[in-house]
Design an enzyme around this catalytic site. Structure first.
Site, PDB file in Angstrom:
ATOM      1  N   PHE A  81     -42.410 -33.272  31.775  1.00 25.35           N
ATOM      2  CA  PHE A  81     -41.543 -34.378  31.349  1.00 25.35           C
ATOM      3  C   PHE A  81     -41.610 -35.563  32.314  1.00 25.35           C
ATOM      4  CE2 PHE A  81     -39.238 -30.671  29.562  1.00 25.35           C
ATOM      5  CZ  PHE A  81     -39.119 -31.080  28.247  1.00 25.35           C
ATOM      6  N   SER A 125     -44.675 -39.500  22.349  1.00 23.92           N
ATOM      7  CA  SER A 125     -43.643 -40.304  21.677  1.00 23.92           C
ATOM      8  C   SER A 125     -44.159 -40.836  20.356  1.00 23.92           C
ATOM      9  CB  SER A 125     -43.285 -41.481  22.592  1.00 23.92           C
ATOM     10  OG  SER A 125     -42.533 -42.440  21.893  1.00 23.92           O
ATOM     11  N   TYR A 150     -45.465 -48.751  28.764  1.00 21.30           N
ATOM     12  CA  TYR A 150     -44.904 -47.409  28.588  1.00 21.30           C
ATOM     13  C   TYR A 150     -45.594 -46.693  27.426  1.00 21.30           C
ATOM     14  CZ  TYR A 150     -41.961 -43.853  26.540  1.00 21.30           C
ATOM     15  OH  TYR A 150     -41.546 -42.683  25.967  1.00 21.30           O
ATOM     16  N   LYS A 154     -48.349 -43.184  27.081  1.00 26.10           N
ATOM     17  CA  LYS A 154     -48.278 -42.002  26.204  1.00 26.10           C
ATOM     18  C   LYS A 154     -49.595 -41.825  25.451  1.00 26.10           C
ATOM     19  CE  LYS A 154     -44.311 -40.723  27.580  1.00 26.10           C
ATOM     20  NZ  LYS A 154     -44.238 -39.552  28.460  1.00 26.10           N
TER      21      LYS A 154
HETATM   22  N1  UFG Z   1     -30.260 -51.024  19.061  1.00 26.81           N
HETATM   23  C1  UFG Z   1     -29.234 -51.918  18.891  1.00 26.81           C
HETATM   24  N2  UFG Z   1     -28.452 -52.231  19.952  1.00 26.81           N
HETATM   25  C2  UFG Z   1     -28.639 -51.682  21.184  1.00 26.81           C
HETATM   26  C3  UFG Z   1     -29.687 -50.757  21.361  1.00 26.81           C
HETATM   27  C4  UFG Z   1     -30.485 -50.448  20.282  1.00 26.81           C
HETATM   28  O1  UFG Z   1     -29.051 -52.447  17.784  1.00 26.81           O
HETATM   29  O2  UFG Z   1     -27.886 -52.024  22.110  1.00 26.81           O
HETATM   30  C5  UFG Z   1     -31.114 -50.666  17.925  1.00 26.81           C
HETATM   31  C6  UFG Z   1     -32.576 -51.014  18.130  1.00 26.81           C
HETATM   32  O3  UFG Z   1     -32.823 -52.331  17.737  1.00 26.81           O
HETATM   33  C7  UFG Z   1     -33.261 -49.976  17.249  1.00 26.81           C
HETATM   34  C8  UFG Z   1     -32.329 -48.771  17.303  1.00 26.81           C
HETATM   35  O4  UFG Z   1     -31.068 -49.266  17.759  1.00 26.81           O
HETATM   36  O5  UFG Z   1     -33.282 -50.428  15.936  1.00 26.81           O
HETATM   37  C9  UFG Z   1     -32.797 -47.711  18.263  1.00 26.81           C
HETATM   38  O6  UFG Z   1     -33.062 -48.308  19.519  1.00 26.81           O
HETATM   39  P1  UFG Z   1     -33.341 -47.440  20.824  1.00 26.81           P
HETATM   40  O7  UFG Z   1     -33.592 -48.402  21.947  1.00 26.81           O
HETATM   41  O8  UFG Z   1     -32.273 -46.431  21.007  1.00 26.81           O
HETATM   42  O9  UFG Z   1     -34.654 -46.641  20.449  1.00 26.81           O
HETATM   43  P2  UFG Z   1     -36.106 -47.193  20.096  1.00 26.81           P
HETATM   44  O10 UFG Z   1     -36.428 -46.640  18.760  1.00 26.81           O
HETATM   45  O11 UFG Z   1     -36.262 -48.631  20.287  1.00 26.81           O
HETATM   46  O12 UFG Z   1     -36.924 -46.550  21.302  1.00 26.81           O
HETATM   47  C10 UFG Z   1     -37.220 -45.197  21.309  1.00 26.81           C
HETATM   48  C11 UFG Z   1     -37.386 -44.683  22.740  1.00 26.81           C
HETATM   49  C12 UFG Z   1     -38.588 -45.291  23.397  1.00 26.81           C
HETATM   50  C13 UFG Z   1     -39.786 -45.201  22.506  1.00 26.81           C
HETATM   51  C14 UFG Z   1     -39.490 -45.744  21.139  1.00 26.81           C
HETATM   52  C15 UFG Z   1     -40.621 -45.532  20.190  1.00 26.81           C
HETATM   53  O13 UFG Z   1     -36.253 -44.975  23.518  1.00 26.81           O
HETATM   54  O14 UFG Z   1     -38.845 -44.582  24.575  1.00 26.81           O
HETATM   55  O15 UFG Z   1     -38.375 -45.057  20.599  1.00 26.81           O
HETATM   56  O16 UFG Z   1     -40.372 -46.186  18.983  1.00 26.81           O
HETATM   57  F1  UFG Z   1     -40.831 -45.899  23.017  1.00 26.81           F
END
Ligand code: UFG
Length: 339
Positions: A81, A125, A150, A154
Site C-alpha cells: 500500500f 486505481s 499520481y 499507478k
Molecule cells: N467533491 C466535491 N467536493 C469536495 C470533494 C469532492 O464535490 O469537497 C466531488 C468531486 O468533484 C467528485 C466526487 O466528489 O465528483 C469524489 O471526489 P473525491 O476527491 O472524493 O474522489 P475522486 O473520484 O476525485 O478521486 C478518487 C481518489 C483518487 C483517484 C481518483 C481516480 O481519491 O486517488 O479517485 O478517479 F485518483
C-alpha cells in the site's frame, strides 16, 4: 503465514491488516509514518486482540529494505500500500511522487524476487481508466493518458509489475484497481485520518458536519448525469480490505489464471455527489451545509466498476451499502473529535 503489509497504518492498509488477522495471518507492518499515526497500531490491536509486528521504515532507503527482507525470509506474501496519494500535491511535486511510488515499488519487488514465496498484491486505481468510453468500466477498458503524476505512478507501477512477471514466472501478482474507498471500521477504532483540509468528498462531509469546516463545496452541477453532479463508485473500506485477503489467498493457493492479474474493486453502482450528501443526512439525522460551486479541474464525469471479473474469478463482492459506509464514517469522525 507471515504477510508483509507496507503502508499498513494507512487508511486501506489498517483495515486490511484487521481482515488478515481475522483470517489467521501473522502480519508485519512497515510504515514510515509520513501520512499515518502510530496510534493506529492500538486501534488495530483493540479490534483483533493481537498486536501486529511493526517496523518504522522508509522504503526509499534501499539498504533498509534489503536488511528488512534479509531478516524476514519466511514472508508468504506482500501487500504493497505504501505510496503517496494526493492528486493535487502530485501535480506540484511530481518527482516526490515518482520517488515515493516508483522507487519503493522497485526495491520491494527486487527483494521479493529473492524469496521462496513471491506473492504480491498492488494498490492500483480506477484513475488508470480516465474518463472511460463505456460504463460500467471493465478491466479491458483502455488505460488512458494519466491526468496527474499520481495517476501516472499507478499506470507505471502496473507496467513494472507486468514486466517483472514476464521474466519471472514464479512471481505472482495481482493489481487491484480501487474505485472510491470510503467509510471506517464499524468499531470506530480505525478510519480515515486526512492531514489538513480533506481533498476527498466523504471526509469533507463529515468534517463539515462535525463543525471543522464551514461548508462543503459541491464541484459542479452541470455534468450530464442523473442530477448534474459527478458520479462515482463508493466502496466501503471493509469490503475493499476483504478483497485483498481473498486476492492473497488466491495467490497462496495457486488459483490464479496467470501470474499477473488485474481486478476492479467496486460495487458496480454509481452514486452522485448529491446522493452521497443525502445518504449522509439520512444516517446522521443532520442537515449538511453545502453549496454548488464551479467544476474542479481534472474530475471525470462518471466512473463505476464492472464487477463480473472480481465476482467470478475472485469469488468476492461487496456486502455493505453506501448508507453503511456513511454511518461508519460519521461514527469515526465523531469519535476522533470527541477524544
Ligand atoms: N467533491 C466535491 N467536493 C469536495 C470533494 C469532492 O464535490 O469537497 C466531488 C468531486 O468533484 C467528485 C466526487 O466528489 O465528483 C469524489 O471526489 P473525491 O476527491 O472524493 O474522489 P475522486 O473520484 O476525485 O478521486 C478518487 C481518489 C483518487 C483517484 C481518483 C481516480 O481519491 O486517488 O479517485 O478517479 F485518483
Amino acid at each position: 503465514m507471515k504477510i508483509l503489509v507496507t503502508g499498513g497504518l494507512g487508511f486501506i492498509g489498517s483495515h486490511t491488516v484487521v481482515e488478515l488477522q481475522h483470517e489467521g495471518f501473522e502480519v508485519v507492518i512497515i510504515d514510515d509514518l509520513s501520512n499515518a499515526s502510530i496510534d493506529v497500531l492500538e486501534g488495530i490491536t483493540k479490534i483483533t486482540g493481537t498486536k501486529p509486528h511493526f517496523k518504522a521504515l522508509d522504503l526509499k532507503v534501499k539498504a533498509d529494505v534489503q536488511q528488512f527482507f534479509e531478516a524476514h525470509k519466511d514472508i508468504a506474501g506482500v501487500i504493497h500500500f505504501a505510496a503517496s496519494k494526493a492528486v493535487g500535491e502530485s501535480v506540484q511535486s511530481p518527482l516526490k511522487y515518482y520517488e515515493n511510488n516508483i522507487n519503493t515499488l522497485v526495491y520491494v519487488l527486487q527483494e521479493l524476487s529473492q524469496l521462496t514465496h513471491k506473492n504480491f498484491i498492488f494498490s492500483s486505481s480506477c484513475t488508470v481508466y480516465g474518463q472511460a468510453d463505456e460504463l460500467p468500466i471493465s478491466e479491458n477498458a483502455p488505460v488512458k493518458p494519466a491526468e496527474s503524476p499520481y495517476g501516472n505512478t499507478k499506470q507505471i507501477g502496473e507496467e513494472i509489475i507486468r514486466d517483472a512477471c514476464k521474466v519471472d514466472q514464479s512471481l505472482n501478482s495481482i493489481a487491484l484497481r480501487y474505485f472510491n474507498p470510503i467509510g471506517a471500521h464499524s468499531s470506530a477504532e480505525i478510519g480515515e485520518l486526512p492531514i489538513g483540509a480533506p481533498q476527498n468528498l466523504v471526509p469533507y462531509i463529515t468534517q463539515t458536519a462535525v463543525g471543522l469546516r464551514d461548508q462543503l463545496s459541491v464541484f459542479g452541477d452541470d455534468y450530464p448525469t442523473k442530477d448534474g453532479t459527478c458520479v462515482r463508485d463508493y466502496i466501503h473500506v471493509v469490503d475493499l480490505a476483504k478483497a485483498h485477503v481473498v486476492a492473497l489467498q488466491r495467490l497462496i493457493a495457486s488459483k490464479n489464471k496467470s501470474n499477473f492479474e488485474i481486478f476492479n474493486l467496486g460495487t458496480g453502482k454509481g452514486s452522485s455527489v448529491l446522493e452521497v450528501v443525502k445518504s449522509f443526512e439520512k444516517v446522521s439525522g443532520t442537515k449538511l451545509n453545502y453549496k454548488i460551486v464551479a467544476r474542479r479541474d481534472g474530475d471525470v464525469t462518471e466512473a463505476y466498476a464492472e464487477t463480473t471479473k472480481a465476482s467470478n474469478d475472485l469469488g468476492w463482492k461487496t456486502e455493505l451499502t453506501l448508507d453503511d459506509a456513511m454511518a461508519s464514517a460519521w461514527k469515526w469522525e465523531q469519535k476522533i473529535r470527541n477524544k
